[in-house]
Design an enzyme around this catalytic site. Sequence first.
Site, PDB file in Angstrom:
ATOM      1  N   ASN A 424     -15.557  -8.813  55.781  1.00  3.39           N
ATOM      2  CA  ASN A 424     -16.558  -9.440  54.923  1.00  3.39           C
ATOM      3  C   ASN A 424     -17.138  -8.389  53.978  1.00  3.39           C
ATOM      4  OD1 ASN A 424     -18.631 -11.613  54.225  1.00  3.39           O
ATOM      5  ND2 ASN A 424     -19.963  -9.951  54.908  1.00  3.39           N
ATOM      6  N   GLU A 425     -17.077  -8.660  52.688  1.00  2.78           N
ATOM      7  CA  GLU A 425     -17.668  -7.787  51.677  1.00  2.78           C
ATOM      8  C   GLU A 425     -17.184  -6.345  51.826  1.00  2.78           C
ATOM      9  OE1 GLU A 425     -21.903  -8.440  51.790  1.00  2.78           O
ATOM     10  OE2 GLU A 425     -21.708 -10.544  51.248  1.00  2.78           O
TER      11      GLU A 425
END
Length: 826
Positions: A424-425
Amino acid sequence: MKRTGFLWMLLCGVLACYHAGAQQSVRITQQWEFLRSDLGGIWEAVRPAAEGSPESVPLWTTITLPHCFNARDAAEPSENYYQGPGWYRTLLDIKNPYQQGRTLLHFEGAGQKTTVYVYTTKITTHTGGYDEWTADITDAVQAFLKSPEAKRFKGKVPVSVRCDNSRDLEMIPSSMSDFNVYGGLYRYVNLVYAPLLSFYNIQLQAVTDAAGKNGALAVSASFRNPAQVTTATLELRLLDPKQQVIKEIRQDIQIRSGEQHLTDISIKKPALWSPEMPQLYTVQARLTSSAGVAEWSDHTGFRHFEFVEHGPFLLNGKRLLLQGTHRHEDHAAVAAAMTEDMIRREMTLIKNMGANFIRLGHYQQSRIVLQLCDSLGILVWEEIPWCRGGLGGETYRQQARNMLTSMISQHRNHPAVILWGLGNENDWPGDFPEFDKQQIRTFMSELNTMAHQQDSTRKTTIRRCDFCKDIVDVYSPSIWAGWYRGRYTEYKQESINEIAKVPHFFHAEWGADSHQGRFAEAPEQFIRQVATGKGADERSGDFALTGGNARASKDGDWSESYAVNLVDWHLKEQETMPQLTGSAYWVFKDFSTPLRPENPVPYVNQKGIVARDLTPKEIYYVFQSYWLKTPVAHIYGHNWPVRWGSAGEAKEIRVYSNCPEAELFVNGKSQGVKKRNSQDFPAAGLRWQASLNEGANHIRVVARNGKQTVTDELTWQYQTASWSAPRKLLLTLDTSWHEAGTLRILVKAVDEKGVLCLDAANRIEFSLAGDGRLLDNLGTAGGSRVVQLANGQASILVRPDRENPNSVVGAAGKGLETGTLMISHQ
């Protein structure tokens, strides 16, 4: 169907999964002690001490499990949450009924580095706060019970556990992540007795074709086998969703190390699992050998899914628009230590909102969550916590590999799971001096290959790392139209643009922060400052309340009113996009974060559909009006106690309902019938203009769906008096509050004439002098010592001391005259 002649244990799904192969398993929730600091060594946890002697310190606190270090300090407004070691200890009465059986401690999750001791013997260590793991304490228990020290403990066995959530750059998740990295035994711990040969795990791979004509179930297993038993008899039973036995198998097997294939079962026209009908099959296994008998039970389901290239999502051959949200394991007053009842209540609220999908962000979550997704019918994206910061060294990478392997191994039996998240990210640097995109791509590719090797039936996914979007099966870009970039009216075009860029698209994370109880008559006055045509992606720093471009997250009012508009627009647009697979609103529940000290509730991400204590915000009912099948009707503004305007001014009154038509009544007078049209924004056309009287106004709606009717009603106060700048704070006791043992204190900001300032958003701080305590650090608008006013008002709960009930509650704010109130609990 002929039975095999032995007595089967019909184990319920939750109990059976405490430890695969366990015949006896019990949660150890009581008689624990906790110390929030480190010890000089394990001896300090078990040494004898006379009462009052120096050896009696440090002082331990009696607690129950699950328990989190950060139950209160995660939302403490004036200091950072605790990150460091903590100790737990208990005495266990060990009575293993199996001859030469194994005694195990099964941890459903503990944060973040954990060490287990029996008396002074170190048993094992585990790194990672979210996967399940087991400590075999058999040998240490036997040795201790034979030792002279056993007499001092009267036959009970001292067990100590050290948990540590200290910051460590070579661990995931990164402390730059927008959530707390909690510490403690915050999921259940189970005492397990197992035979000498038992199941370590059974993997069920259930597949079917899109039409559901043919189903196949592959069964494999791995075994706990310290005595190296070589042969056993395996008996399997498959039960359909009505608990009818449809298949029985009995065979002799050779026991090998590692995972081994056991059997394949074919089923004609299996009952299909779907959000509307989450039909579950039960698999029961029994293993008989010279070591005794081991039993195991779990559920599975048959479903077929497909992400069409540049097109929609199909479940069992039909389009299903994925309508979802996200979940953190976080809750008021307990942080990550949610009980099964709390989890069940939360997941039921999610289902009752109409959701059919959830992303479990950003880590493997409790088995209880997955079991409820199976039984309620909620499709799942689950991911490992490789989140922000960059990419560390080999220790860091091996932890990510271990977490991915554990997550897939422990949760692949759940039919609800369709996506394994790898990160994530990951485009967000900061933990290391070097940020190498190619190294991140290489490691992401490695994880992607691992996931497909371990489970060929699911897809892989990530969110927001454009330079890795070609690696995974399904990609979610950053689209925050109307909050971090652009205006919410740009949402559809931004989504269409992104759908064209990848073969398989999903939209995870969209929404808006809202301070519960704050409303606005004109919530979009700021919008003209926000540029259009500049994209809608979130960029580093956009979460900050200062600097950068004009945006709703910085320049908006953080009202429930604006959030309602944004959600309403997104949902009506999603109905017009046939190529959309689906989306997930960020996030279902407000949660604590170390990155947002300046928020209206400090250190809380306030994008939740519900507050941190599960109290619904207004947007909950907007989702219901679009997603829920059963009839609902909700007048927008239940938590909006005072509306304002000029005398005789027509005010908009909205109703959020999924019924075809609704009739509104204001102070007993009909305002007419409106027809619902989802594309008639806002409120799908269910909105009226009506004048309100000064003072109290009774609003009622009757919504009709054929012969079915649903109603809703509320009372608003209407204020026509104008106000100037707020000058002082007035405190009163809420006489309508009736909760045993607590009082609710209200505060209002008024101007020099005593008029309530309905747009006041000052930050105030509550205090208490005397006995009793404030019920604060809950991370809610009504449970924070420091909080912004909502429409000039705020509240706090007080628990008076019964012996000395007299106290003074104060509220202070910069530039405001402090308010006080004497309270006395009767």
